[in-house]
Write an enzyme that holds these catalytic residues in place. Structure first.
Site, PDB file in Angstrom:
ATOM      1  N   HIS A 209      43.192  38.518  46.071  1.00  0.00           N
ATOM      2  CA  HIS A 209      44.217  39.481  45.662  1.00  0.00           C
ATOM      3  C   HIS A 209      44.175  40.777  46.453  1.00  0.00           C
ATOM      4  O   HIS A 209      45.085  41.597  46.319  1.00  0.00           O
ATOM      5  CB  HIS A 209      44.032  39.802  44.172  1.00  0.00           C
ATOM      6  CG  HIS A 209      42.736  40.496  43.883  1.00  0.00           C
ATOM      7  ND1 HIS A 209      41.516  39.860  43.966  1.00  0.00           N
ATOM      8  CD2 HIS A 209      42.463  41.777  43.524  1.00  0.00           C
ATOM      9  CE1 HIS A 209      40.560  40.714  43.677  1.00  0.00           C
ATOM     10  NE2 HIS A 209      41.087  41.885  43.410  1.00  0.00           N
ATOM     11  N   ASP A 210      43.137  40.983  47.259  1.00  0.00           N
ATOM     12  CA  ASP A 210      42.966  42.253  47.976  1.00  0.00           C
ATOM     13  C   ASP A 210      43.255  42.149  49.461  1.00  0.00           C
ATOM     14  O   ASP A 210      43.046  43.132  50.189  1.00  0.00           O
ATOM     15  CB  ASP A 210      41.535  42.770  47.789  1.00  0.00           C
ATOM     16  CG  ASP A 210      41.354  43.534  46.491  1.00  0.00           C
ATOM     17  OD1 ASP A 210      42.353  44.037  45.953  1.00  0.00           O
ATOM     18  OD2 ASP A 210      40.207  43.630  46.013  1.00  0.00           O
TER      19      ASP A 210
ATOM     20  N   ASP B 179      37.197  38.843  35.449  1.00  0.00           N
ATOM     21  CA  ASP B 179      36.834  39.977  36.293  1.00  0.00           C
ATOM     22  C   ASP B 179      36.065  40.988  35.462  1.00  0.00           C
ATOM     23  O   ASP B 179      36.465  41.315  34.340  1.00  0.00           O
ATOM     24  CB  ASP B 179      38.086  40.636  36.869  1.00  0.00           C
ATOM     25  CG  ASP B 179      38.098  40.626  38.388  1.00  0.00           C
ATOM     26  OD1 ASP B 179      37.072  41.034  38.962  1.00  0.00           O
ATOM     27  OD2 ASP B 179      39.088  40.217  38.988  1.00  0.00           O
TER      28      ASP B 179
ATOM     29  N   ASP C 297      33.363  43.247  40.106  1.00  0.00           N
ATOM     30  CA  ASP C 297      34.137  44.061  41.042  1.00  0.00           C
ATOM     31  C   ASP C 297      33.258  45.128  41.701  1.00  0.00           C
ATOM     32  O   ASP C 297      32.523  45.849  41.006  1.00  0.00           O
ATOM     33  CB  ASP C 297      35.289  44.716  40.272  1.00  0.00           C
ATOM     34  CG  ASP C 297      36.258  45.454  41.169  1.00  0.00           C
ATOM     35  OD1 ASP C 297      36.930  44.786  41.974  1.00  0.00           O
ATOM     36  OD2 ASP C 297      36.351  46.694  41.041  1.00  0.00           O
TER      37      ASP C 297
ATOM     38  N   GLU D 111      31.379  40.986  44.052  1.00  0.00           N
ATOM     39  CA  GLU D 111      32.123  41.508  45.198  1.00  0.00           C
ATOM     40  C   GLU D 111      31.261  42.593  45.823  1.00  0.00           C
ATOM     41  O   GLU D 111      30.970  43.611  45.182  1.00  0.00           O
ATOM     42  CB  GLU D 111      33.467  42.078  44.764  1.00  0.00           C
ATOM     43  CG  GLU D 111      34.280  42.606  45.940  1.00  0.00           C
ATOM     44  CD  GLU D 111      35.459  43.469  45.523  1.00  0.00           C
ATOM     45  OE1 GLU D 111      36.446  43.520  46.278  1.00  0.00           O
ATOM     46  OE2 GLU D 111      35.390  44.104  44.460  1.00  0.00           O
TER      47      GLU D 111
END
Length: 648
Positions: free
Chosen positions: A425-426, A198, A296, A354
Site C-alpha cells: 500500500h506504500d 496492522d 508498522d 516493517e
C-alpha cells in the site's frame, strides 16, 4: 598487514579499522549500503587494503565532507550494537526433516494484503468496508492464499488513511462496527485461512484519548506517553517523513514530536506504563482470534535519549534529518523481546515488522529464532535500484533484483526466514517501474509472480497483483488522496513549477496502489454500486479485472492460482534449498529449488529482448510458463518465465 585491535570492551572508536567496523552487524549493513551507492564491491572492505583504513584516516581522505556529527552518530549506532554478526553460513534449507515437520505455519503460507478502503464497498457509500471484504472471502479462498493481512480498520480521523489511530479497540465507522470485525475473524477462520492486522504503535492520532488528556493536563500520567518539550524554539532539527519539521507547536511554548503527519504523535516507548498499555491492547485482539500482526515502522519505536540534533550531512544523504537517532534505536531489541514474550508468545502469534533502513545483518538480529523478537521483517532495499528513490522517474533494472535475491537466499541463514513482496500500500506497482509503457504488462506480471512464489520465504501478495494492476494515469494533484504526496507537492512548488512538482509526485505517490480493486468491466470496476468512489482510477478496469481473467486460462489470475496450488503441494518452495546458476549472465535469472525428494528449476528472461539460453537438459518437464508454451530454438521470449520439474 596485521590489523591492530582497537575495540575495547566491544567499543569502536575513530581509531578502529573498517575491517573491525565490518564485524559489527550495524556497521556491516551501513558499509554495504555505502558501497552499493558507490557501485563498489563490498568485499573490498574485507579483503582489500581499504579494510585497514581507520575511521580517522577516512575522515582525512574525505577532507571533512563527513562531519564530526556523522562519525559520532555512526559510532553510537555501532557501539549500541557491538555484538558480532550472527553467523549462520550459506545453508539456506531448514535443518533436517524433523525441523521441516515442526516448521511454523507462516513459513509455508502465502499472505494477501487487503487495503480495506479500496477492496469492496457493500453499502454504496464509495468506501470499502468489512462486510464488503467478507463478501469476497470465497474468492480469496479459491485463489489459494493461506492468510490475510488487513490494513488498519481501527477508529481513526483518517488523516493518513487509518494509520493515525484514535481508538485501538474500536472500528472506523466507515468500515463497520466491532461486531463486523468479529464476524470477519470468524468467517476467515471458517475457510481455513488466518488473519493478521496492522499494528501501528510508533504513534497515535492526536485525537487519541491519551494524547488529548496529555495535552490538556501537564500532570497527567499520559504526558510522558509522548514526546513533549517546552520552549520557544523547536526542540531539535528532526524532519518529518511527510515534509517539514517533525515538531508540532501547541500553545504556551509546547511542542510534540511527530515523525509522520502532524496528527500522528510519536509514542514514548521508554515509558513502562505505555508499554504495558500497548501490550494489553495486543493481547485483547489476540484473544478475539487474530493470528498475528504486521507491525508498522516498528524499528522506529526506540529514540536516543535526549533526542539530540540530527547530523546535517546524514540528513542530506538520507533525506531525513535525525533518522540516525531512531531507525535502529538503543532499546529496540529490548522492547521487541518484551512484546514477543508478554503478548505474542502466549498466543503463539505471528509477527512481521516493517523495518525501513534495516539491512541483512541487523535483520538477522531481529528475526533469528534464538533471539525471540520478530518472525519476519519487510526490508525495502529491493524496491529501488541503487541511487534511486521512490519519487525518481526511471526504469527499474531487474538484474539488481536478481543480485539482491541471490544474496539474501544464500546468506540470510537457516535461523531466519525472508518475506517476499513486490507491491504494498506504500509503493507504486512494481510492473510499472520495470515496464512504464506497459508493452509487456501481463507477461511481466506473470514472470514476477513466478519468481515471488518460487523463491524461499513467505510471499506477501497485494490486492490486484494477481491480475496485473499497474500504476494510474493521474492528471492532477486534485485526484490524489495521499497526504505524503500532497505535502511533497506543496513543498516542491516552492522551488519548481506546478507541472514539474506534479510529475515528481506522480512517480512515487502511494495512490497508485490504493485505487479501488478492479472486480469487473463496469462502473468503478465493480468496487461499488454507488454513484462515486472515495478515489477513482483511470478506467483501466475494462482491460484488467477479476471477472474477465477468471474465465481466461492464460490470464495472470489463473497463472497465479496454479502457482499457489503448486506451492501448497510442495512445501519445499517455502523451506527447501536454493541454488542459483548463470549468476553472471545479464537478464537471465535461473535457479534450482529442491529437497531430498524433489527438484524444480526456474528460468526467467529479465528483459524485453529475446534471450539465448542454450539447450535445456532432457530430464526437465515443463510445469508452467508465463507464455502459452515454452520457447523453442533455445530462446526465451521477453519476460518469459518457465518452471520445470527435474525427473531423476
Amino acid at each position: 598487514m596485521k590489523v591492530r585491535r582497537s575495540i575495547k570492551g566491544g567499543r569502536l572508536t575513530m581509531d578502529s579499522h573498517l575491517k573491525e567496523v565490518w564485524r559489527n552487524p550495524a556497521g556491516q549493513d551501513i558499509l554495504k549500503k555505502v558501497c552499493l551507492q558507490m557501485n563498489v564491491p563490498a568485499g573490498v572492505i574485507v579483503k582489500g587494503p581499504l579494510g585497514n583504513l581507520t575511521l580517522r584516516n577516512l575522515d582525512k581522505l574525505t577532507r571533512g565532507k563527513l562531519s564530526k556529527g556523522f562519525f559520532d552518530a555512526f559510532l553510537s549506532i555501532l557501539n549500541e550494537n557491538w555484538e558480532k554478526p550472527i553467523v549462520q553460513g550459506r545453508d539456506t534449507a531448514e535443518k533436517g526433516e524433523g525441523e521441516k515437520a515442526a516448521a511454523p505455519w507462516w513459513k509455508t503460507a502465502v499472505f494477501y494484503q487487503i487495503y480495506p478502503r479500496s477492496f469492496c464497498d457493500s453499502n454504496r457509500d464509495g468506501i470499502g468496508d468489512l462486510p464488503g471484504i467478507i463478501s469476497k472471502l470465497d474468492y480469496l479462498k479459491d485463489l489459494g492464499v493461506d492468510a490475510l493481512w488487513l490494513s488498519p480498520v481501527y477508529d481513526s480521523p483518517n488523516d493518513d488513511n487509518g494509520y493515525d489511530i484514535r481508538d485501538y479497540q474500536n472500528i472506523m465507522e466507515e468500515f463497520g462496527k466491532l461486531e463486523d470485525m468479529e464476524r470477519f475473524i470468524s468467517e476467515v477462520h471458517k475457510r481455513g485461512m488466518r488473519l493478521i492486522m496492522d499494528l501501528v504503535i510508533n504513534h497515535t492520532s492526536d485525537e487519541h484519548k491519551w494524547f488529548k488528556e496529555a495535552l490538556k493536563n501537564e500532570d497527567s500520567p499520559y504526558r510522558d506517553f509522548y514526546f513533549f518539550k517546552k520552549g520557544k524554539e523547536r526542540p531539535n532539527n528532526w524532519t518529518s517523513f511527510f515534509e517539514g519539521s517533525a515538531w508540532r507547536y501547541f500553545e504556551e511554548d509546547l511542542w510534540a514530536l511527530h515523525l509522520f503527519s502532524s496528527k500522528q504523535m510519536d509514542l514514548n516507548w521508554d515509558n513502562e506504563a505505555l508499554r504495558s498499555q500497548v501490550i494489553s491492547m495486543i493481547r485483547w485482539w489476540l484473544e478475539k482470534g487474530v493470528d498475528g500482526f504486521r507491525m508498522d515502522v516498528i524499528n522506529y519505536i526506540s529514540k536516543r535519549e535526549g533526542l539530540p540534533n540530527g547530523d546535517e550531512t546524514i540528513g542530506q544523504m538520507m533525506g531525513y534529518t535525525g533518522i540516525e537517532h531512531y531507525f535502529y534505536g538503543p532499546k529496540l531489541h529490548q522492547y521487541l523481546h518484551q512484546i514477543r514474550m508478554e503478548a505474542f508468545a502466549p498466543f503463539d502469534a505471528f509477527s512481521v515488522g516493517e523495518t525501513p533502513g534495516i539491512g541483512m545483518e541487523m535483520a538477522k538480529k531481529l528475526t533469528a529464532r534464538s533471539r525471540q523478537e520478530l518472525d519476519l521483517i519487510f526490508n525495502f532495499d529491493h524496491l529501488e535500484t541503487p541511487g534511486h528513490t521512490r519519487y525518481d522517474n526511471y526504469r527499474y533494472d531487474l538484474n539488481y533484483l536478481k543480485r539482491y535475491m541471490i544474496d539474501w537466499m544464500e546468506n540470510y541463514g537457516p535461523q531466519c526466514h525472508m518475506s517476499l513482496f513486490w507491491d504494498n500500500h506504500d509503493n507504486p506497482r512494481m510492473i510499472s517501474k520495470v515496464d512504464p509503457e506497459g508493452l509487456y504488462r501481463f507477461k511481466l506480471a506473470k514472470m514476477l509472480m513466478l519468481v515471488q512464489l518460487t523463491l524461499k520465504g513467505t510471499p506477501f501478495l497485494y490486492q490486484g497483483q494477481e491480475i496485473g494492476m499497474c500504476n494510474q494515469n493521474f492528471t492532477s494533484i486534485e485526484q490524489l488522496r495521499d497526504i505524503e504526496a500532497k505535502n511533497r507537492y506543496e513543498k516542491l512548488c516552492e522551488t519548481m513549477t506546478a507541472e514539474e512538482a506534479f510529475l515528481n509526485v506522480l512517480s512515487g505517490t502511494r495512490d497508485h496502489a490504493r485505487v479501488p480493486m478492479q472486480w469487473e468491466d463496469g462502473a468503478f470496476g465493480g468496487f461499488t454500486k454507488g454513484d462515486s468512489a472515495w478515489m477513482e482510477g483511470d478506467g483501466d478496469y475494462w482491460n484488467c479485472n477479476v471477472e474477465g481473467q477468471w474465465e481466461d486460462d492464460n490470464s495472470v489470475l489463473q497463472f497465479t492460482r496454479r502457482l499457489l496450488a503448486l506451492r501448497r503441494e510442495y512445501p519445499l518452495f517455502g523451506l527447501g534449498r536454493f541454488r542459483a546458476t548463470n549468476q553472471s549472465r545479464k537478464n537471465l535469472f535461473t535457479y534450482y529449488r529442491y529437497d531430498k525428494d524433489t527438484v524444480f528449476y526456474v528460468e526467467c528472461n529479465l528483459g524485453q529482448k529475446p534471450l539465448y539460453v542454450g539447450k535445456r537438459p532432457g530430464n526437465f518437464i515443463l510445469i508452467t510458463s508465463s507464455y502459452c508454451q515454452e520457447s523453442v530454438e533455445k530462446m526465451l521470449k521477453p519476460y518469459e518465465a518457465n518452471l520445470y520439474r527435474v525427473v531423476r
